[in-house]
Design a protein around this motif. Structure first.
Motif, short mmCIF file in Angstrom:
data_model
loop_
_atom_site.label_atom_id
_atom_site.label_comp_id
_atom_site.label_asym_id
_atom_site.label_seq_id
_atom_site.Cartn_x
_atom_site.Cartn_y
_atom_site.Cartn_z
N ASP A 109 0.82 -1.21 0.00
CA ASP A 109 0.00 0.00 0.00
C ASP A 109 0.85 1.27 0.00
OD1 ASP A 109 -2.13 -1.70 0.23
OD2 ASP A 109 -2.92 -0.82 2.08
N TYR A 110 0.31 2.33 -0.60
CA TYR A 110 0.85 3.68 -0.45
C TYR A 110 0.29 4.28 0.83
CZ TYR A 110 -3.82 4.53 -2.19
OH TYR A 110 -5.19 4.50 -2.33
N GLU A 111 1.04 5.21 1.44
CA GLU A 111 0.57 5.98 2.59
C GLU A 111 1.23 7.36 2.52
OE1 GLU A 111 0.92 4.22 6.44
OE2 GLU A 111 -0.04 2.34 5.87
N GLY A 112 0.53 8.33 1.96
CA GLY A 112 1.07 9.68 1.88
C GLY A 112 1.10 10.35 3.25
N CYS A 140 7.70 15.76 1.91
CA CYS A 140 6.68 14.75 1.62
C CYS A 140 7.26 13.36 1.83
CB CYS A 140 6.21 14.86 0.17
SG CYS A 140 5.57 16.47 -0.32
N ALA A 141 6.42 12.43 2.24
CA ALA A 141 6.85 11.05 2.46
C ALA A 141 5.76 10.10 2.00
CB ALA A 141 7.17 10.81 3.93
N ASN A 142 6.21 8.90 1.66
CA ASN A 142 5.29 7.80 1.34
C ASN A 142 5.72 6.61 2.20
OD1 ASN A 142 3.62 5.87 0.22
ND2 ASN A 142 4.07 6.43 -1.90
N ASP A 143 4.93 6.33 3.23
CA ASP A 143 5.23 5.24 4.16
C ASP A 143 4.72 3.92 3.57
OD1 ASP A 143 5.74 3.60 6.34
OD2 ASP A 143 4.03 4.34 7.50
N VAL A 144 5.43 3.44 2.55
CA VAL A 144 5.00 2.24 1.83
C VAL A 144 4.95 1.05 2.78
CG1 VAL A 144 5.47 0.75 -0.15
CG2 VAL A 144 6.02 3.20 -0.27
N GLU A 184 -2.41 15.40 -0.53
CA GLU A 184 -3.13 14.61 -1.53
C GLU A 184 -2.21 13.52 -2.07
OE1 GLU A 184 -6.06 16.44 -4.43
OE2 GLU A 184 -4.42 15.92 -5.81
N THR A 185 -2.73 12.30 -2.17
CA THR A 185 -2.02 11.19 -2.79
C THR A 185 -2.78 10.77 -4.04
OG1 THR A 185 -1.27 10.42 -0.61
CG2 THR A 185 -1.07 8.88 -2.45
N ARG A 186 -2.02 10.64 -5.14
CA ARG A 186 -2.62 10.23 -6.41
C ARG A 186 -1.89 9.00 -6.95
NH1 ARG A 186 -1.85 15.76 -6.79
NH2 ARG A 186 -0.09 15.53 -8.22
N VAL A 187 -2.64 8.08 -7.49
CA VAL A 187 -2.08 6.92 -8.18
C VAL A 187 -2.59 6.96 -9.61
CG1 VAL A 187 -1.90 4.42 -8.26
CG2 VAL A 187 -2.00 5.58 -6.05
N ASN A 188 -1.66 7.07 -10.56
CA ASN A 188 -2.02 7.19 -11.98
C ASN A 188 -3.02 8.32 -12.20
OD1 ASN A 188 -0.39 4.91 -12.30
ND2 ASN A 188 -2.13 3.51 -12.10
N VAL A 241 2.00 9.68 -6.51
CA VAL A 241 2.42 11.04 -6.21
C VAL A 241 1.85 11.46 -4.86
CG1 VAL A 241 2.33 13.47 -6.92
CG2 VAL A 241 2.53 11.67 -8.65
N VAL A 242 2.71 11.95 -3.98
CA VAL A 242 2.28 12.55 -2.71
C VAL A 242 2.57 14.04 -2.82
CG1 VAL A 242 2.59 12.64 -0.21
CG2 VAL A 242 2.79 10.45 -1.42
N GLU A 243 1.53 14.86 -2.73
CA GLU A 243 1.70 16.31 -2.85
C GLU A 243 1.18 16.99 -1.60
OE1 GLU A 243 0.92 19.95 -6.05
OE2 GLU A 243 0.07 17.95 -6.41
N ILE A 244 2.00 17.90 -1.07
CA ILE A 244 1.63 18.63 0.14
C ILE A 244 1.77 20.12 -0.11
CG2 ILE A 244 2.14 19.04 2.59
CD1 ILE A 244 3.15 16.19 2.78
N GLN A 245 0.78 20.86 0.29
CA GLN A 245 0.73 22.31 0.12
C GLN A 245 2.01 22.96 0.64
OE1 GLN A 245 -2.46 23.98 2.41
NE2 GLN A 245 -2.02 26.08 1.84
N GLY A 246 2.62 23.81 -0.17
CA GLY A 246 3.80 24.55 0.25
C GLY A 246 5.10 23.80 0.12
#
Length: 260
Positions: A109-112, A140-144, A184-188, A241-246
């Motif tokens: 799993d992804y975890e933004g 930003c991090a992704n705790d896979v 926000e986390t996006r997959v494809n 993609v994990v995107e965080i404001q700022g």
């Protein structure tokens, strides 16, 4: 300031720098946590560098179930105290590096998440201390997570410790309040997670103080502050993609097989 760690296309040695617009100003420092010294050349165009994971922590302290909705989607109660676990530094990769799905897991799993990067030594902070003054910045991090192994093992070490299971980046933003940032986390290109850090059960300030009374935090150490609801599986061929404001967007492709 937007700090990065990068490798120039002309040099193999990684170094730190500051991104200003579409250029990187290299720093002549071993780490960016003290006095800044500018290196040469003064500016390098961004297309001429490879951005790396922006820090090299001695440890990564992660917080589980720090968003109420995420705890509920896993069938758990919100902890009365932060639920802590460690991820190894060997799990770290940078922007655009591949997440490898290990053959021993059938669901990864992804975890933004918002990641906190420490700027100075923090030990046994009291209520009189300002925990955020010990923080260098945020990334930003992704705790896979190998979700099936997490359920099988009960504890988290194997499920969250595989090589490539911690993308970090693209930069460390130092001029930012962590209290109300959109994540926000996006997959494809499909939105899978959308939340704000104000929904955290335990705030960044609380977590820094709490963890400092368990273990000493050193400059460059990372705190993963938990993921919101919406976690789900990754497949080979995906782009997450994990995107965080700022801060910006952390993008990683997904491939099958052991990391080499």
């Amino acid at each position: 300031m937007r700090f990065c760690r990068f490798r120039s296309l002309l040099k193999d040695k990684p170094c730190y720098g500051v991104i200003e617009g579409d250029v990187v100003r290299p720093l002549d420092v071993v780490t960016p946590y003290g006095a800044l010294r500018w290196g040469e050349p003064r500016e390098i165009p961004l297309p001429e560098v490879q951005l790396l994971a922006p820090c090299e922590p001695t440890k990564i302290v992660a917080v589980g179930q720090n968003y109420r909705a995420h705890a509920e989607e896993l069938g758990n109660r919100v902890p009365s105290e932060p639920l802590l676990f460690l991820k190894p530094p060997s799990a770290i990769i940078g922007p655009d590096e591949a997440i490898h799905l290990p053959p021993v897991s059938e669901r990864v799993d992804y975890e933004g998440e918002l990641a906190v990067v420490m700027g100075s030594r923090a030990s046994r902070l009291t209520l009189e201390d300002n925990p955020l003054s010990f923080v260098f910045g945020y990334t930003c991090a992704n705790d896979v997570t190998a979700r099936d192994l997490q359920r099988k093992d009960v504890q988290y070490t194997r499920a969250k410790g595989f090589d490539t299971f911690l993308p970090l980046g693209p930069v460390i933003e130092t001029e930012l309040s962590p209290d109300d940032l959109r994540l926000e986390t996006r997959v494809n290109d499909q939105v899978k997670q959308r939340a704000t850090t104000r929904d955290m059960v335990f705030s960044v300030a609380f977590l820094v103080r709490y963890i400092s009374n368990i273990m000493t935090l050193y400059p460059g150490d990372v705190i993963l502050t938990g993921t919101p609801a919406g976690v789900g599986p990754l497949q080979a061929g995906d782009t997450v993609v994990v995107e965080i404001q700022g801060i910006g967007a952390l993008k990683n492709p997904v491939v099958h097989g052991w990391a080499r």
